[in-house]
Structures are given as structure tokens and as C-alpha cells.
Design an enzyme around this catalytic site. Structure first.
Site, PDB file in Angstrom:
ATOM      1  N   VAL A 100     -17.880  -1.392  -5.554  1.00 48.10           N
ATOM      2  CA  VAL A 100     -16.991  -2.195  -6.410  1.00 48.10           C
ATOM      3  C   VAL A 100     -16.611  -1.324  -7.609  1.00 48.10           C
ATOM      4  CG1 VAL A 100     -16.856  -4.219  -7.908  1.00 48.10           C
ATOM      5  CG2 VAL A 100     -17.991  -4.383  -5.679  1.00 48.10           C
ATOM      6  N   PHE A 101     -15.322  -1.034  -7.728  1.00 48.41           N
ATOM      7  CA  PHE A 101     -14.880  -0.098  -8.772  1.00 48.41           C
ATOM      8  C   PHE A 101     -14.741  -0.809 -10.118  1.00 48.41           C
ATOM      9  CE2 PHE A 101     -12.701   2.295  -5.102  1.00 48.41           C
ATOM     10  CZ  PHE A 101     -13.842   3.037  -4.856  1.00 48.41           C
ATOM     11  N   LYS A 115       6.889   5.722  -6.985  1.00 49.35           N
ATOM     12  CA  LYS A 115       7.612   4.487  -6.625  1.00 49.35           C
ATOM     13  C   LYS A 115       8.693   4.185  -7.671  1.00 49.35           C
ATOM     14  CE  LYS A 115       5.642   3.362  -2.780  1.00 49.35           C
ATOM     15  NZ  LYS A 115       6.386   3.332  -1.529  1.00 49.35           N
ATOM     16  N   ARG A 158      -6.213  -8.909  -8.253  1.00 47.23           N
ATOM     17  CA  ARG A 158      -5.019  -8.558  -7.481  1.00 47.23           C
ATOM     18  C   ARG A 158      -4.508  -9.818  -6.791  1.00 47.23           C
ATOM     19  NH1 ARG A 158      -5.763  -4.897 -10.163  1.00 47.23           N
ATOM     20  NH2 ARG A 158      -5.905  -2.663  -9.708  1.00 47.23           N
ATOM     21  N   ASN A 188      -0.676  -7.174  -2.990  1.00 46.19           N
ATOM     22  CA  ASN A 188      -1.617  -6.528  -2.053  1.00 46.19           C
ATOM     23  C   ASN A 188      -1.616  -7.175  -0.670  1.00 46.19           C
ATOM     24  OD1 ASN A 188      -2.335  -5.695  -4.772  1.00 46.19           O
ATOM     25  ND2 ASN A 188      -4.105  -4.737  -3.823  1.00 46.19           N
ATOM     26  N   SER A 199       6.229  -1.265  -5.204  1.00 43.17           N
ATOM     27  CA  SER A 199       4.852  -1.723  -5.376  1.00 43.17           C
ATOM     28  C   SER A 199       4.655  -2.336  -6.751  1.00 43.17           C
ATOM     29  CB  SER A 199       3.936  -0.506  -5.238  1.00 43.17           C
ATOM     30  OG  SER A 199       2.693  -0.771  -5.799  1.00 43.17           O
ATOM     31  N   TYR A 222       1.009   7.862  -7.828  1.00 42.25           N
ATOM     32  CA  TYR A 222       1.631   7.050  -6.778  1.00 42.25           C
ATOM     33  C   TYR A 222       2.673   6.118  -7.391  1.00 42.25           C
ATOM     34  CZ  TYR A 222       1.979   3.049  -3.557  1.00 42.25           C
ATOM     35  OH  TYR A 222       2.434   2.022  -2.766  1.00 42.25           O
ATOM     36  N   ASN A 279       6.284   9.847  11.447  1.00 46.70           N
ATOM     37  CA  ASN A 279       5.655  11.089  11.933  1.00 46.70           C
ATOM     38  C   ASN A 279       4.210  10.857  12.378  1.00 46.70           C
ATOM     39  OD1 ASN A 279       4.236  10.846   9.565  1.00 46.70           O
ATOM     40  ND2 ASN A 279       4.532  12.969   8.908  1.00 46.70           N
TER      41      ASN A 279
HETATM   42  N1  LIG Z   1      -0.541  -1.376   1.733  1.00 45.75           N
HETATM   43  C1  LIG Z   1      -0.377  -1.650   0.444  1.00 45.75           C
HETATM   44  O1  LIG Z   1      -1.300  -2.102  -0.228  1.00 45.75           O
HETATM   45  C2  LIG Z   1       0.977  -1.434  -0.210  1.00 45.75           C
HETATM   46  C3  LIG Z   1       1.270  -2.122  -1.387  1.00 45.75           C
HETATM   47  C4  LIG Z   1       2.509  -1.911  -1.994  1.00 45.75           C
HETATM   48  C5  LIG Z   1       3.419  -1.032  -1.434  1.00 45.75           C
HETATM   49  N2  LIG Z   1       3.101  -0.383  -0.292  1.00 45.75           N
HETATM   50  C6  LIG Z   1       4.096   0.525   0.293  1.00 45.75           C
HETATM   51  O2  LIG Z   1       4.489   0.002   1.556  1.00 45.75           O
HETATM   52  C7  LIG Z   1       4.794   1.055   2.453  1.00 45.75           C
HETATM   53  C8  LIG Z   1       4.011   0.888   3.729  1.00 45.75           C
HETATM   54  O3  LIG Z   1       2.626   0.840   3.429  1.00 45.75           O
HETATM   55  P1  LIG Z   1       1.543   0.619   4.560  1.00 45.75           P
HETATM   56  O4  LIG Z   1       0.403  -0.084   3.928  1.00 45.75           O
HETATM   57  O5  LIG Z   1       2.160   0.051   5.760  1.00 45.75           O
HETATM   58  O6  LIG Z   1       1.108   2.110   4.805  1.00 45.75           O
HETATM   59  P2  LIG Z   1       0.926   2.911   6.167  1.00 45.75           P
HETATM   60  O7  LIG Z   1       0.288   4.219   5.819  1.00 45.75           O
HETATM   61  O8  LIG Z   1       0.264   2.082   7.194  1.00 45.75           O
HETATM   62  O9  LIG Z   1       2.437   3.147   6.610  1.00 45.75           O
HETATM   63  C9  LIG Z   1       3.215   4.223   6.127  1.00 45.75           C
HETATM   64  C10 LIG Z   1       3.834   4.918   7.325  1.00 45.75           C
HETATM   65  O10 LIG Z   1       4.565   6.066   6.861  1.00 45.75           O
HETATM   66  C11 LIG Z   1       4.316   7.117   7.769  1.00 45.75           C
HETATM   67  N3  LIG Z   1       4.536   8.410   7.094  1.00 45.75           N
HETATM   68  C12 LIG Z   1       3.784   8.983   6.130  1.00 45.75           C
HETATM   69  N4  LIG Z   1       4.284  10.192   5.831  1.00 45.75           N
HETATM   70  C13 LIG Z   1       5.405  10.360   6.594  1.00 45.75           C
HETATM   71  C14 LIG Z   1       6.351  11.413   6.736  1.00 45.75           C
HETATM   72  N5  LIG Z   1       6.251  12.550   6.047  1.00 45.75           N
HETATM   73  N6  LIG Z   1       7.368  11.250   7.618  1.00 45.75           N
HETATM   74  C15 LIG Z   1       7.462  10.119   8.366  1.00 45.75           C
HETATM   75  N7  LIG Z   1       6.584   9.102   8.288  1.00 45.75           N
HETATM   76  C16 LIG Z   1       5.566   9.218   7.400  1.00 45.75           C
HETATM   77  C17 LIG Z   1       2.862   6.940   8.208  1.00 45.75           C
HETATM   78  O11 LIG Z   1       2.563   7.602   9.422  1.00 45.75           O
HETATM   79  C18 LIG Z   1       2.777   5.433   8.319  1.00 45.75           C
HETATM   80  O12 LIG Z   1       3.088   4.989   9.618  1.00 45.75           O
HETATM   81  C19 LIG Z   1       4.499   2.346   1.684  1.00 45.75           C
HETATM   82  O13 LIG Z   1       5.684   2.816   1.144  1.00 45.75           O
HETATM   83  C20 LIG Z   1       3.556   1.889   0.591  1.00 45.75           C
HETATM   84  O14 LIG Z   1       3.622   2.719  -0.529  1.00 45.75           O
HETATM   85  C21 LIG Z   1       1.911  -0.576   0.346  1.00 45.75           C
HETATM   86  O1  LIG Z   2     -13.612   0.454  -2.276  1.00 49.11           O
HETATM   87  C1  LIG Z   2     -12.944  -0.226  -3.070  1.00 49.11           C
HETATM   88  C2  LIG Z   2     -11.537  -0.307  -2.984  1.00 49.11           C
HETATM   89  C3  LIG Z   2     -10.874  -1.076  -3.926  1.00 49.11           C
HETATM   90  N1  LIG Z   2     -11.553  -1.723  -4.893  1.00 49.11           N
HETATM   91  C4  LIG Z   2     -10.831  -2.536  -5.880  1.00 49.11           C
HETATM   92  O2  LIG Z   2     -10.094  -3.513  -5.173  1.00 49.11           O
HETATM   93  C5  LIG Z   2      -8.837  -3.759  -5.811  1.00 49.11           C
HETATM   94  C6  LIG Z   2      -7.736  -3.500  -4.806  1.00 49.11           C
HETATM   95  O3  LIG Z   2      -7.721  -2.107  -4.499  1.00 49.11           O
HETATM   96  P1  LIG Z   2      -6.839  -1.505  -3.323  1.00 49.11           P
HETATM   97  O4  LIG Z   2      -7.125  -0.038  -3.261  1.00 49.11           O
HETATM   98  O5  LIG Z   2      -7.010  -2.286  -2.085  1.00 49.11           O
HETATM   99  O6  LIG Z   2      -5.371  -1.787  -3.803  1.00 49.11           O
HETATM  100  P2  LIG Z   2      -4.613  -1.375  -5.130  1.00 49.11           P
HETATM  101  O7  LIG Z   2      -4.342  -2.636  -5.887  1.00 49.11           O
HETATM  102  O8  LIG Z   2      -5.277  -0.279  -5.849  1.00 49.11           O
HETATM  103  O9  LIG Z   2      -3.290  -0.787  -4.532  1.00 49.11           O
HETATM  104  C7  LIG Z   2      -2.606  -1.435  -3.449  1.00 49.11           C
HETATM  105  O10 LIG Z   2      -1.711  -2.376  -3.928  1.00 49.11           O
HETATM  106  C8  LIG Z   2      -0.850  -1.862  -4.864  1.00 49.11           C
HETATM  107  C9  LIG Z   2       0.033  -2.998  -5.294  1.00 49.11           C
HETATM  108  O11 LIG Z   2      -0.709  -3.916  -6.058  1.00 49.11           O
HETATM  109  C10 LIG Z   2      -0.153  -0.588  -4.346  1.00 49.11           C
HETATM  110  O12 LIG Z   2       1.118  -0.735  -3.951  1.00 49.11           O
HETATM  111  C11 LIG Z   2      -0.906   0.297  -3.395  1.00 49.11           C
HETATM  112  O13 LIG Z   2      -0.054   0.939  -2.439  1.00 49.11           O
HETATM  113  C12 LIG Z   2      -1.906  -0.390  -2.611  1.00 49.11           C
HETATM  114  O14 LIG Z   2      -2.832   0.570  -2.101  1.00 49.11           O
HETATM  115  C13 LIG Z   2      -8.775  -2.820  -7.002  1.00 49.11           C
HETATM  116  O15 LIG Z   2      -9.189  -3.530  -8.130  1.00 49.11           O
HETATM  117  C14 LIG Z   2      -9.812  -1.736  -6.685  1.00 49.11           C
HETATM  118  O16 LIG Z   2     -10.414  -1.153  -7.803  1.00 49.11           O
HETATM  119  C15 LIG Z   2     -12.923  -1.651  -4.985  1.00 49.11           C
HETATM  120  O17 LIG Z   2     -13.550  -2.230  -5.864  1.00 49.11           O
HETATM  121  N2  LIG Z   2     -13.593  -0.909  -4.063  1.00 49.11           N
END
Ligand SMILES: NC(=O)c1ccc[n+]([C@@H]2O[C@H](COP(=O)([O-])OP(=O)(O)OC[C@H]3O[C@@H](n4cnc5c(N)ncnc54)[C@H](O)[C@@H]3O)[C@@H](O)[C@H]2O)c1
Ligand SMILES: O=c1ccn([C@@H]2O[C@H](COP(=O)(O)OP(=O)(O)O[C@H]3O[C@H](CO)[C@H](O)[C@H](O)[C@H]3O)[C@@H](O)[C@H]2O)c(=O)[nH]1
Length: 371
Positions: A237-238, A160, A251, A199, A128, A156, A35
């Protein structure tokens, strides 16, 4: 001959677009549904520039009941779905949990119902590492194996976990119903891969394709990239009081091309081995702290990136590092690229496309592509 027909839900997003590229390169026919909430169709144009092949695009909202029916009716050859469409920010999920349950859980239920209705029998799901929660609460669970007990620590992650359960229940029911009807061959067709990503990081080495979040990014690397281009003054940095060697959280950052490849391997495995539902970690097995990531990205940029320490972010845990052995032995998949490559590719993409897909790709990069 086509390798098969696949629906990629969420296929214009970051991981979805790279997986679409890998599928097209491997000879699949791909239909992308999204979407565009957090992405743009320009991603599909960049894919075409890179590989010379096109995915069909259908604009669709996963939260609209029966929305997938139109896709499967128009494409009866599709037998597999790779499902990325979701909301994905750990922090935001604490503020808007119901949006996360609606899109991630209800959206997947809509998809599964439509798959059952149209006999679409394979699903590869974007789960995830977050489903594990704080694996340090158990002895010897870092790096994290797939049989580590699950225990998400944020909404979140809860969604999942819920979707993993829904997929497992749905596939098992299809299998059991077919067995009851005496049709073992039909039972075997129903399969699901739960891919627990760690990640994702980086961009395409051509510099014309990368992560392009709409609005404010939430993840560490896109935020760091904005610091490097001057869009953001510094990185927050969180937390620097974690029990790691430098106090910041750990990570497992995996190059986006490796992650995309994992989906192809999982899909092939489902089709060849009919395992039912199975989970696989996709990570490198090597953890990096936030400070190490700032240093690695600063090296790629050639300049130190400014940061400031802030309190821990709600829902974060100390260490999410994968044990990727199962994916290696069963899928024949292994992360091949380094963290340095991911940082270099991310910087090439960011410095050449500071406005993401809202700008034309630089002519010199397009010329390189043609060589
Ligand atoms: N990026 C990460 O760090 C990470 C890590 C682990 C898992 N994931 C999972 O991988 C998947 C893809 O992540 P990404 O990083 O590519 O995110 P992204 O936001 O780039 O991709 C998600 C896509 O879903 C679409 N979307 C959202 N709501 C929708 C809806 N209601 N209908 C149709 N489409 C919709 C968005 O437009 C987007 O294109 C997600 O399920 C996310 O939870 C991501
Ligand atoms: O501005 C920021 C953003 C992140 N972080 C730190 O960087 C690390 C990575 O954070 P991200 O937000 O990039 O990623 P997360 O590990 O929180 O989560 C990501 O990876 C996960 C899997 O490990 C999930 O699936 C999730 O969708 C995806 O966003 C974490 O320790 C976070 O606290 C910071 O210090 N500052």
C-alpha cells in the site's frame, strides 16, 4: 448497414479491446492497430467469441514515422480514430520519461500527421485524470470538473497534457484552414474528444475477457488480483499518511464496460454535433481509498487479502475523483455498474484465467456464453 469505420490504435490492450468489442456490438467496422508491446492478439479472438464479429488486425508501431499511412490507404472508409496506444504507468514514467515522450507524444504526432494527410477527421483520445494533478490545491475542485486547472505531477501526466494540446492545435488548424478557404462544411468535420479517464476496473462478466498486462502489472487491481491467486505474497500500500479518512489515497474506479461505452457516446457526439475539441471526464463521481478497494476485492474473493504499508509512490496525489456531469448532460453517458460488480467480474476473470490470454478459456465458461 455499418455504423461507420473506425481505427482503434492500441486496440488489443485493456481499454482498447473492450472498446473494440463495444464498437463491433454496435455495428461498426473496426480495424485494430497495435505493436503488442503490452497485449496479445488473443484479445481479438475473445471478442469474436463474445460477439461473433471480427476486427481486422494490423501490427504497427506508432513511433515509426508514416506507419499509419498503410492503414488509411488500405481503408479509405475510416473517418475516425480512437487512440489508446501509449505507455501508461505513473511510476515507470518517472524512471523512463523519454520512452513516454517518444511513444505517447511522438506516436500521436505521427498519427495526427497521417490523419491530416488522409482526411481522417475525428479523434477520440485516451487522456487521463492525471492531467489534473493535485486538484486539492484549489478550493472546491473535488470532485474534479473539466475546467479545473491542469497541472500534472509526473512525466506520464505531462505527456497526456502535451497530447491534449497537440490534438487541440491540430484540429483547430484544420478548421481554420478550411474556413480561410471558405469551406465551412469541411471545417466542421474536424473534431476531437479528450476523454479523461479515472481508474478503469473489472473484466467482462463472461469471465473470458479481461486485463492481461505483459510482465509485471503496475495498477492496483491487477496487482491485487495476483495476490488473490498467490502469484504475489501481498499488496504494498503506497502511503497511509494521506489526508483521507483512512490515510490511503482516493481514486474513482469505473467499470471497464462503462468506460468502453463512453467512447461510443463520445464518437457519436463528435459526428452529430461537430464541437471541435472538447474534454470529458469519464468516472463515477465516487471516490474509494486503497483500503476500501482491498476490502471490496477481498469480499469478491471471499478471503482477506494481505497487504503491507510502504512509502508513498512518486508522482501520486491524494484524490482523483471525477465530476462526471458534463459527460452525462452532453453525451448522455453515465457509469451504470458498481464497484462490487467490477471486483466480482475481475475475480471471475482472474480465477478462471490465471495465465491471462496465454491459456485456453475454460470450457464451462464458453458453454455458458453459448446459452
Ligand atoms: N488503465 C488505466 O488506468 C488508464 C487510465 C487513464 C488513461 N489510460 C490511457 O488509456 C490508454 C489505454 O490504456 P490501457 O490500460 O488499455 O493500457 P494497455 O497497455 O493495456 O493498452 C495500450 C496498448 O498500446 C499498445 N502500444 C504501446 N506502445 C505502442 C507502440 N509503440 N505502438 C503501437 N502500440 C503500442 C500496447 O501494446 C497496448 O496494447 C492509454 O493511452 C492510457 O494511457 C489508462
Ligand atoms: O501496488 C500498488 C499500486 C497502487 N497503489 C495505489 O492505488 C491507487 C491507484 O493506483 P494505480 O497505479 O492503479 O492507478 P493510478 O491512479 O496511479 O493511475 C491510473 O489511473 C490514472 C487516472 O486516474 C492514470 O491515467 C494511469 O494511466 C493509470 O495507471 C494509487 O493511490 C496508488 O498509490 C498501491 O497502494 N499499491
Amino acid at each position: 448497414m455499418s455504423a461507420g469505420s473506425v481505427l482503434v490504435a492500441g486496440g488489443t490492450g485493456y481499454i482498447g479491446s473492450f472498446t473494440t468489442l463495444a464498437l463491433l456490438e454496435a455495428g461498426y467496422k473496426v480495424v485494430v492497430a497495435d505493436n503488442l508491446y503490452n497485449s496479445s492478439v488473443e484479445a481479438l479472438h475473445r471478442i469474436e467469441l463474445i460477439c461473433g464479429k471480427k476486427a481486422e488486425f494490423i501490427k504497427l508501431d506508432v513511433t515509426v514515422e508514416n506507419s499509419f499511412d498503410q492503414v488509411f490507404e488500405a481503408h479509405p472508409d475510416i473517418d475516425s480514430v480512437i487512440h489508446f496506444a501509449a505507455l501508461k504507468a505513473v511510476g515507470e514514467s518517472g524512471e523512463k520519461p523519454l520512452d513516454y515522450w517518444l511513444v505517447n507524444v511522438y506516436g500521436t504526432i505521427n498519427l495526427l500527421r497521417s490523419m491530416v494527410k488522409h482526411n481522417v477527421t475525428n479523434i477520440v483520445f485516451s487522456s487521463s485524470a492525471t492531467v489534473y494533478g493535485d486538484a486539492t490545491r484549489f478550493p472546491n475542485m473535488i470532485p474534479i470538473p473539466e475546467d479545473c486547472p491542469l497541472g500534472p505531477t509526473n512525466p506520464y501526466g505531462n505527456t497526456k497534457f502535451a497530447v491534449e494540446t497537440a490534438i487541440t492545435d491540430a484540429i483547430n488548424a484544420q478548421r481554420n484552414n478550411a474556413i480561410k478557404a471558405g469551406n465551412e462544411a469541411e471545417a466542421k468535420k474536424w473534431n476531437g474528444a479528450l476523454l479523461r479517464y479515472f481508474n478503469p476496473a473489472g473484466a467482462h462478466p463472461s469471465g473470458i475477457m479481461g486485463e492481461d498486462p505483459q510482465g509485471v502489472p503496475y495498477n492496483l487491481l491487477p496487482l491485487l488480483a495476483q495476490v488473490a491467486t498467490g502469484k504475489r505474497e501481498k499488496l504494498m500500500v503506497f502511503g497511509d499518511d494521506y489526508a483521507s479518512h483512512d490515510g490511503t489515497a482516493i481514486r474513482d474506479y469505473i467499470h471497464i464496460l462503462d468506460l468502453a461505452d463512453g467512447h461510443l457516446k463520445a464518437l457519436k457526439y463528435l459526428r452529430a454535433n461537430n464541437p471541435g475539441v472538447r474534454a470529458w471526464n469519464l468516472g463515477t463521481g465516487k471516490g474509494s481509498t486503497v483500503y476500501e478497494m482491498i476490502r471490496a476485492f477481498s469480499t469478491a474473493v471471499g478471503k482477506d487479502q494481505p497487504y503491507e504499508v510502504a512509502p508513498r509512490r512518486a508522482g501520486d496525489v491524494l484524490n482523483l475523483t471525477a465530476n462526471p456531469t458534463r459527460a452525462h448532460t452532453e453525451l448522455g453517458w453515465k457509469a451504470e455498474r458498481t464497484l462490487e460488480q467490477a471486483c466480482e467480474d475481475l475475480w471471475l476473470w482472474t480465477k478462471n484465467n490465471p495465465e491471462g490470454y496465454r491459456q485456453e478459456p475454460p470450457a464451462e465458461l464458453l458453454a455458458q456464453l453459448k446459452k
